[in-house]
Write a protein that holds these residues in place. Structure first.
Motif, PDB file in Angstrom:
ATOM      1  N   CYS A 104      41.322   7.773  28.623  1.00  8.49           N
ATOM      2  CA  CYS A 104      41.201   7.541  27.190  1.00  8.49           C
ATOM      3  C   CYS A 104      41.568   6.086  26.912  1.00  8.49           C
ATOM      4  O   CYS A 104      42.511   5.559  27.503  1.00  8.49           O
ATOM      5  N   VAL A 116      38.904   1.529  21.799  1.00  9.24           N
ATOM      6  CA  VAL A 116      37.831   0.548  21.959  1.00  9.24           C
ATOM      7  C   VAL A 116      37.576  -0.257  20.690  1.00  9.24           C
ATOM      8  O   VAL A 116      36.817  -1.213  20.710  1.00  9.24           O
ATOM      9  N   THR A 153      40.469  -3.633  25.701  1.00  7.13           N
ATOM     10  CA  THR A 153      40.699  -2.269  25.190  1.00  7.13           C
ATOM     11  C   THR A 153      42.166  -1.950  25.475  1.00  7.13           C
ATOM     12  O   THR A 153      42.843  -2.707  26.174  1.00  7.13           O
ATOM     13  N   THR A 179      33.853  16.429  28.458  1.00  7.65           N
ATOM     14  CA  THR A 179      32.896  15.442  27.959  1.00  7.65           C
ATOM     15  C   THR A 179      31.894  15.215  29.088  1.00  7.65           C
ATOM     16  O   THR A 179      32.104  15.665  30.206  1.00  7.65           O
ATOM     17  N   ASP A 212      30.129  10.025  31.085  1.00  5.12           N
ATOM     18  CA  ASP A 212      30.219   8.791  30.293  1.00  5.12           C
ATOM     19  C   ASP A 212      31.224   8.915  29.160  1.00  5.12           C
ATOM     20  O   ASP A 212      31.615   7.915  28.567  1.00  5.12           O
ATOM     21  N   GLY A 213      31.598  10.129  28.853  1.00 10.87           N
ATOM     22  CA  GLY A 213      32.593  10.340  27.808  1.00 10.87           C
ATOM     23  C   GLY A 213      31.993  10.277  26.408  1.00 10.87           C
ATOM     24  O   GLY A 213      30.791  10.133  26.238  1.00 10.87           O
ATOM     25  N   THR A 240      32.571   8.446  22.466  1.00 11.89           N
ATOM     26  CA  THR A 240      33.254   7.418  21.686  1.00 11.89           C
ATOM     27  C   THR A 240      33.140   7.826  20.217  1.00 11.89           C
ATOM     28  O   THR A 240      32.037   8.108  19.744  1.00 11.89           O
ATOM     29  N   ARG A 244      38.569   3.405  16.879  1.00 17.69           N
ATOM     30  CA  ARG A 244      37.612   4.181  17.678  1.00 17.69           C
ATOM     31  C   ARG A 244      38.163   4.325  19.080  1.00 17.69           C
ATOM     32  O   ARG A 244      38.824   3.433  19.612  1.00 17.69           O
ATOM     33  N   HIS A 252      37.549   5.980  23.149  1.00 17.60           N
ATOM     34  CA  HIS A 252      36.635   6.483  24.182  1.00 17.60           C
ATOM     35  C   HIS A 252      37.392   7.486  25.039  1.00 17.60           C
ATOM     36  O   HIS A 252      38.484   7.199  25.516  1.00 17.60           O
TER      37      HIS A 252
END
Ligand code: ZN
Length: 485
Positions: free
Chosen positions: A106, A109, A119, A134, A137-138, A140, A256, A258
């Motif tokens: 985590c 971002v 980050t 997820t 790529d996860g 966001t 935000r 990720h």
């Protein structure tokens, strides 16, 4: 009923009156049994058997999540140890899911003051047992902070849709340090238990919870969420410090985040409750359960939760063997499987043995670590505490003479308790318990060998007292909750 009130009366009276009344109403324990209880107590306070078994479970076998090779090795180890002590051992099958932790990552971002091209890492752990992750790529998404399920429910759907919801409820460390650790836990744990399905319903993309625990060492506390697996969004816990950081940054502008969580839920496998009986000499059909749970979370080695509980039950068996004690009722040692995933083994035992509950005389479980023992918790009819005063007087010799009613039975005893079985547990110092609970720091060094022996003394004396008392214990008629049927 008459018997109970007579005892209530004698406790309020002087020592001489006690003798006079005790002679005319059958005492719960004979003088020779009370002597045996004292001997058992002093033997327990000298015995390192329990600590050595705990060390093997925690250090040699290691973490014991349900469905893992280590959980299965722990079943074999505990069964073999109990056979060596002459107990009649069997394994009762429990179907358990096999959950394998993947990548947990985590990072922030976008946030106020961000230096371009950088980050910030957030310390995160997937909540256990979910088959929902997820993508590699996860995801966001913008973070939405809420303090409770009620606050979330009050928000319009367009405020929540597509966001990562952070539940920012706080564990009250001062409450825990004042001796109300379970109240602090109960007050903070609801978003971890039920926040995932609530957030999904509100349209969220993922859920984070501020770790439910006391320590401020940037430790994440794992745990189960959404026990009945009805929701479909990923969920994780972050450390208290990281949650506080996100809240601070959110007060300055949008944040935000990720999130990558790739744990996987595999097919169910067979696992087992270990059940070991020392047959009673007078009422072999009547059972006193002495227990702890064998599975742990994967981050630490489960020394406190609940290797200690299993070790205390094993050490009780060892003392009965060593002191050549033959109880009147059957002592049944149980190492439950799957407590952390919603009492899987205990629920299955409750269903399979539902017809034998009248013969389950009482049940004990230790599942709050191994801190300094102070006495006995009773859960059931209010008069239980009074009945156990003579035992409390003996335990008082080593500083563990408190008897208190506790609102809930230990977790694995719920299926028994709701079927009328009186429940017991040692009263332990839990002020530090939730600092380590479900974290990577739940390791053997957190267990003090002397304090573990104090707990063994309480559980061994209580077990023998339950297995020999001439008193019937009062039982409650309770409605069985839907989830235990
Ligand atoms: Zn536990």
């Amino acid at each position: 009923m008459k018997r109970i009130s007579r005892i209530l009366l004698t406790v309020a009276m002087s020592g001489t009156m006690w003798t006079a009344v005790a002679q005319t109403s059958a005492p719960a324990w004979s003088p020779s049994t009370l002597d045996a209880l004292r001997q058992l107590q002093s033997a327990a306070l000298r015995d390192d058997y329990g600590y050595e078994r705990l060390a093997h479970l925690a250090d040699n076998i290691g973490p014991r999540p349900v469905g893992s090779l280590q959980a299965s090795a722990a079943v074999d180890y505990v069964a073999a140890e109990l056979r060596k002590l002459g107990f009649d051992v069997r394994l009762e099958r429990v179907r358990v899911p096999r959950w394998i932790r993947g990548d947990d990552r985590c990072e922030l971002v976008q946030y106020s003051g961000q230096v371009p091209g950088t980050t910030q890492k957030i310390v995160v752990t997937a909540l256990g047992g979910l088959g929902v992750s997820t993508s590699r790529d996860g995801i966001t998404a913008e973070v939405l902070i809420v303090r409770s399920l009620a606050e979330l429910a009050a928000l319009p759907r367009d405020r929540v849709a597509g966001k990562t919801v952070l539940f920012y409820g706080q564990f009250d460390s001062l409450m825990a340090e004042s001796g109300f650790a379970f109240d602090a836990y109960d007050a903070a744990v609801e978003p971890r238990n039920n926040g995932r399905s609530a957030a999904e319903k509100a349209g969220a993309a993922a859920v984070l919870v501020r770790s439910v625990g006391g320590a401020q060492f940037r430790l994440v506390h794992v745990g189960a969420t959404d026990y009945f697996n009805s929701a479909h969004i990923p969920a994780a816990a972050i450390t208290a410090e990281d949650a506080d950081l996100i809240v601070l940054l959110s007060s300055q502008g949008p944040v935000r985040l990720h999130l990558v969580l790739t744990s996987d839920l595999h097919e169910e496998v067979d696992s087992y409750n270990v059940i070991a009986d020392l047959r009673g000499s007078e009422h072999p059909e009547q059972i006193v359960i002495v227990s702890g749970h064998l599975d742990s979370w994967d981050l630490g080695t489960g020394a406190l939760d609940d290797g200690a509980g299993v070790a205390i039950a094993l050490a009780t068996a060892h003392l009965f063997h060593d002191q050549k004690i033959r109880p009147k009722r059957t002592i049944r040692i149980v190492a439950w499987m799957g407590e952390e995933r919603g009492l899987l083994g205990a629920r299955s035992y409750g269903k399979e043995h539902a017809g034998e509950m009248a013969n389950h005389f009482a049940a004990i479980e230790t599942d709050s670590g191994a801190g300094h023992a102070m006495g006995i918790y009773t859960t059931g009819d209010r008069s239980l505490g009074t009945l156990f005063q003579p035992v409390a007087e003996i335990l008082g010799l080593s500083g563990a003479g408190v008897v208190r009613e506790f609102k809930d039975p230990a977790p694995d005893l719920m299926p028994l308790y709701f079927r009328g079985v009186p429940a017991f547990a040692p009263i332990q110092d839990t002020r530090k318990y939730f600092d380590y609970h479900h974290t990577a720091a739940d390791t053997l060094d957190k267990v003090n060998a002397k304090e573990l022996r104090e707990n063994i003394a309480v559980v061994a004396v209580l077990s023998y007292a339950l297995a020999t008392t001439s008193q019937e214990l009062p039982r409650q008629q309770l409605a069985l909750p839907e989830w235990l049927k």
